[in-house]
Design an enzyme around this catalytic site. Sequence first.
Site, short mmCIF file in Angstrom:
data_model
loop_
_atom_site.label_atom_id
_atom_site.label_comp_id
_atom_site.label_asym_id
_atom_site.label_seq_id
_atom_site.Cartn_x
_atom_site.Cartn_y
_atom_site.Cartn_z
N GLY A 583 0.82 -1.20 0.00
CA GLY A 583 0.00 0.00 0.00
C GLY A 583 0.86 1.24 0.00
O GLY A 583 2.06 1.19 0.25
N GLY A 585 0.89 5.35 1.41
CA GLY A 585 0.24 6.27 2.33
C GLY A 585 1.02 7.55 2.43
O GLY A 585 2.01 7.75 1.73
N GLY A 586 0.56 8.40 3.32
CA GLY A 586 1.18 9.71 3.46
C GLY A 586 2.64 9.65 3.81
O GLY A 586 3.41 10.51 3.43
N PHE A 587 3.04 8.63 4.54
CA PHE A 587 4.42 8.60 5.00
C PHE A 587 5.33 7.80 4.09
O PHE A 587 6.52 7.79 4.26
CB PHE A 587 4.50 8.02 6.41
CG PHE A 587 3.75 8.84 7.41
CD1 PHE A 587 4.15 10.13 7.67
CD2 PHE A 587 2.66 8.33 8.06
CE1 PHE A 587 3.46 10.92 8.58
CE2 PHE A 587 1.96 9.10 8.96
CZ PHE A 587 2.36 10.39 9.23
N GLY A 588 4.77 7.08 3.16
CA GLY A 588 5.61 6.29 2.28
C GLY A 588 4.88 5.04 1.81
O GLY A 588 3.66 4.93 1.95
N ASP A 699 -3.82 10.38 13.59
CA ASP A 699 -4.21 9.99 12.24
C ASP A 699 -5.04 8.71 12.26
O ASP A 699 -4.77 7.77 11.55
CB ASP A 699 -2.97 9.84 11.36
CG ASP A 699 -3.28 9.98 9.89
OD1 ASP A 699 -2.41 9.66 9.07
OD2 ASP A 699 -4.40 10.40 9.54
#
Length: 887
Positions: A583, A585-588, A699
């Site tokens: 997947g 996501g915002g962090f990587g 989050d």
Amino acid sequence: MEIMMMMLGTLKHFHLALLVATGGFALVAYAQDQAGFISIDCGLPKNSSYVEKTTGLFYISDAEFTDGGESVFLLPDNRGNYQQQMWSLRRFPEGIRNCYRINVTSGVKYLIRASFLYRNYDGKNTLPIFDIHLGANLWDTVNVTNASFSVVKEIIHVPPQNYIHLCLVKTGFSSPIISAIELRPMNNTAYQTQMGSIALVNRFDTGTVEKAYRYPDDIYDRFWDPYNPNNWTSLSNSSLIRNIRVRNSYHPPAIVMSTAATRKNIEDSLDFWLPNDESSSQLYYVYIHFAEIEDLKDHQIREFNISYDDVEDWYGPFSPNYSRTTTVFSPIALEAGRRISIFATRNSTLPPIVNGYEVYKVKEFLQSEADQNDVDAITILKSTYGVKRNWQGDPCTREYLWEGLSCSYHDFEAPRIISLNLSSSGLTGEIPPSVSNLKMIQILDLSNNKFTGSLPDFSQLTNLTVLNLENNILIGSVPAGLVEKWNNNMLLLSVCGNEDLISPVSCKNKQKNMAIIAIVASTVGVFVVLLTVSAIWWGLRRKRQQLIALSSTVENGSLESKKQQFTYSEVLTITKNFEKVLGKGGFGTTYHGHLGDTQVAVKMLSPSAARGHQQFHAEANLLTRVHHRNLTKLVGYCNDGTNTGLIYEYMANGNLQARLSDEYSKILMWEVRLRIALQAAQGLEYLHDGCKPPIVHRDVKSTNILLNENLQAKLSDFGLSKTFSTDSTDKSHISTTVVAGTPGYLDPEYYISNRLNEKSDVYSFGVVLLEIITGRPAISKSHHDRSIHVSNWITSIIRNGDIKRIVDSRLEGNFDINSAWKVVELAINCVSSKSTQRPSMSQVVIELKECLDKGIASTEESGDIDWKDSIETWPLNPITQLSPSVR
Ligand SMILES: *[C@@H]1O[C@H](CO)[C@@H](O)[C@H](O)[C@H]1NC(C)=O
Ligand SMILES: *[C@@H]1O[C@H](CO)[C@@H](O)[C@H](O)[C@H]1NC(C)=O
Ligand SMILES: *[C@@H]1O[C@H](CO)[C@@H](O)[C@H](O)[C@H]1NC(C)=O
Ligand SMILES: *[C@@H]1O[C@H](CO)[C@@H](O)[C@H](O)[C@H]1NC(C)=O
Ligand SMILES: *[C@@H]1O[C@H](CO)[C@@H](O)[C@H](O)[C@H]1NC(C)=O
Ligand SMILES: *[C@@H]1O[C@H](CO)[C@@H](O)[C@H](O)[C@H]1NC(C)=O
Ligand SMILES: *[C@@H]1O[C@H](CO)[C@@H](O)[C@H](O)[C@H]1NC(C)=O
Ligand SMILES: *[C@@H]1O[C@H](CO)[C@@H](O)[C@H](O)[C@H]1NC(C)=O
Ligand SMILES: *[C@@H]1O[C@H](CO)[C@@H](O)[C@H](O)[C@H]1NC(C)=O
């Protein structure tokens, strides 16, 4: 010697000191291998070289390492006591950024030193001030404050590529200058840090009175300055020089180790302070070298402890071995302004000693350098055509992007060149084959030049979408591969204005074709602007670190009991070179992996997210100690250079959002949903109430609730947004990339207070609960294509009082109506716009348990549900985290 004496008087100006090296005799006695040393005398005429008399070092001219600048020699009167490499310099009056490119061996730890001596060479008496960059990153500011002193910058750095770019960047009016560049390969096992690079603050030979030392006394050519505050006394044993053992990986010089500082009174300590003249978040590393130099009698004991601030047993008790070197260091960075104190234990009959110590500051180099193959290709192009422009240093450095180039920046990967515009550059000759080595190029514009010869087959450049060759003098025919791509609408191709080129591509559509090219090109332009904005973000200083774990160790002593830290190459093995993406996501990006027989999920953080490497380490280290069965377990982490990643237990059933969405034919039954809600709530409750200090998740969302093979829910990504999101109180910058919280889940009070607290998590959890109940996403589209939030949707429906319309229709009414009402009520309370009206997570847990009891009465649920909380204490207090001393 004059210079040295002045230096002793102004130790604060350590950097200004130029060292007078030891006499010629040492050269004979200690002649060492200079293998791998690169000694560059800047300003020396091309092709010339010499052996420096006092050190025996072999210096060469800098001419082949840089394009620009002018060579200047100091007048003989101005050369003072300086060694020969300081007699000339190169100045850079032209251009903003001028660079040296120096070939090195990648992966080897280097000491890199740059020296700058002004000496009013131009008679203008304007002291230079400018920046130096290493690769794509700012190394330091060179601020010459006295023309008579040299400024010396030193860094210990592992180059990721087979070259380094050392750049001088004009920041004001003065022309940058440089006198010498020296590179020394070190032992990779020494100066281990949690992150890339460390810059020298002090390197002191304590106990020596007068001399400074470098090569050949020091096999790594470190500079050692004498240091003796007036309340310290000196010990020395010169007969020891020849047989003192210095063979640990730090290899401090025997001459340095044969002297030590001590105190007159046994109760006095040897103290020094870490600097605090920079920002308070600056972190430091300290390396302290000890050796007993007195042959102690039987009744004599020299034993001491080392304290860090008020942590008395930071390291010790410790007795240095006679004539053997021990280096003590902290594997974790230390904070600014702290005191390190060496003091005798009660059993000791002698005062403490210290033979030498080094202080370094952490340099976080966050920007990666461009892909080496791309750099090689573009460098060939540059030299073939003698392209001047601003083509120096790393091509993809955001602030100094090469003119005509744009690059893509992805997560932790090296930037790639994606477009090249050499239009109207007066280029002649054949199109160079090295262009085909720009493997990721999308847009290539070579129009309006005088290129001759045939058109190379660029069709193996799979990403090429725009190729503009208009108005050249090409001959032959357009290669079939390109024609095919053009036919398949995979390539915008224009070869108009090449009269002798045979081409099936008509020029009649030229207008249209070129309009598209213009659009595409300007889109790339916008992209670049966005990247520049995020580059500014990168420059932001991260917040002061709040927690840091301390421990210390000696050479050969390791504190790691259980392996939690992995190198980048281990991560490559674990993930089979990032074979399978789980997947993004915002962090990587998260990848699938195997750790032995266990499946794991490896989340590689984008460099933009992982801005604080040291903080990353501290936090990751702490997060590995958070254990709760409803939190995804952090198995380990990687903090290797610019590559940072987290290794989690693998959750076979993915995230809740995907599971709730239509993609899954097998829908989650009501009771299963309630159980998932309860488990997630328990994970969150633990973060709020079980951890000290509490952890605000910041989050919470349905994609952060993961399900294992038994559909047991675990909250993930806790502790990340605090560490990795930008400081939300800093309003001077607008970011769209890193948001503290996700739209749709973000506490509306956040917009007023700018702060996220536990109640913000409750709000987000309420949104998740609504998703679980309704099966609708947090934000969906209404009939009129307007976005509608699930909480607004539910309040509009609830007026009708029809619970059946609220609960996911796919359940076909298979739920307990009472429990459904209760959960809806709970969810609505959670999403109250006022945080004071929201329940706490422990109340949420109690209520959900009641709902589940109601719901579960009607079904038989599989699984071994153990409702008892398994709470372990989280040792967050730094004091309790101090590791026991290693002996
Ligand atoms: C430097 O050496 C190269 C090759 O040895 C030679 O071709 C060149 O002319 C020399 N340049 C100068 C300025 O002496
Ligand atoms: C550095 O290495 C590149 C290839 O790796 C080579 O082409 C170049 O000549 C080298 N430069 C110097 C100064 O040795
Ligand atoms: C340069 O040094 C001078 C003298 O120490 C100081 O006043 C000045 O602020 C420094 N400038 C920068 C940019 O650090
Ligand atoms: C520079 O250092 C020299 C030697 O210590 C001193 O005489 C001189 O005054 C200093 N110059 C300035 C501008 O501080
Ligand atoms: C020893 O000298 C240092 C530096 O001169 C000073 O900071 C420290 O307070 C002195 N310590 C004592 C005990 O006098
Ligand atoms: C580096 O230091 C270690 C520990 O002292 C030693 O075993 C190793 O041989 C050294 N490596 C090199 C290349 O000198
Ligand atoms: C100095 O070192 C020599 C050689 O190891 C030793 O014999 C002597 O005792 C030492 N001197 C003192 C004062 O300890
Ligand atoms: C002092 O030495 C004695 C005997 O070796 C030992 O039992 C005791 O623990 C030591 N005390 C300290 C404070 O190190
Ligand atoms: C570029 O090509 C690579 C394979 O060579 C492919 O994986 C990648 O998705 C392409 N990128 C774009 C933007 O098309």
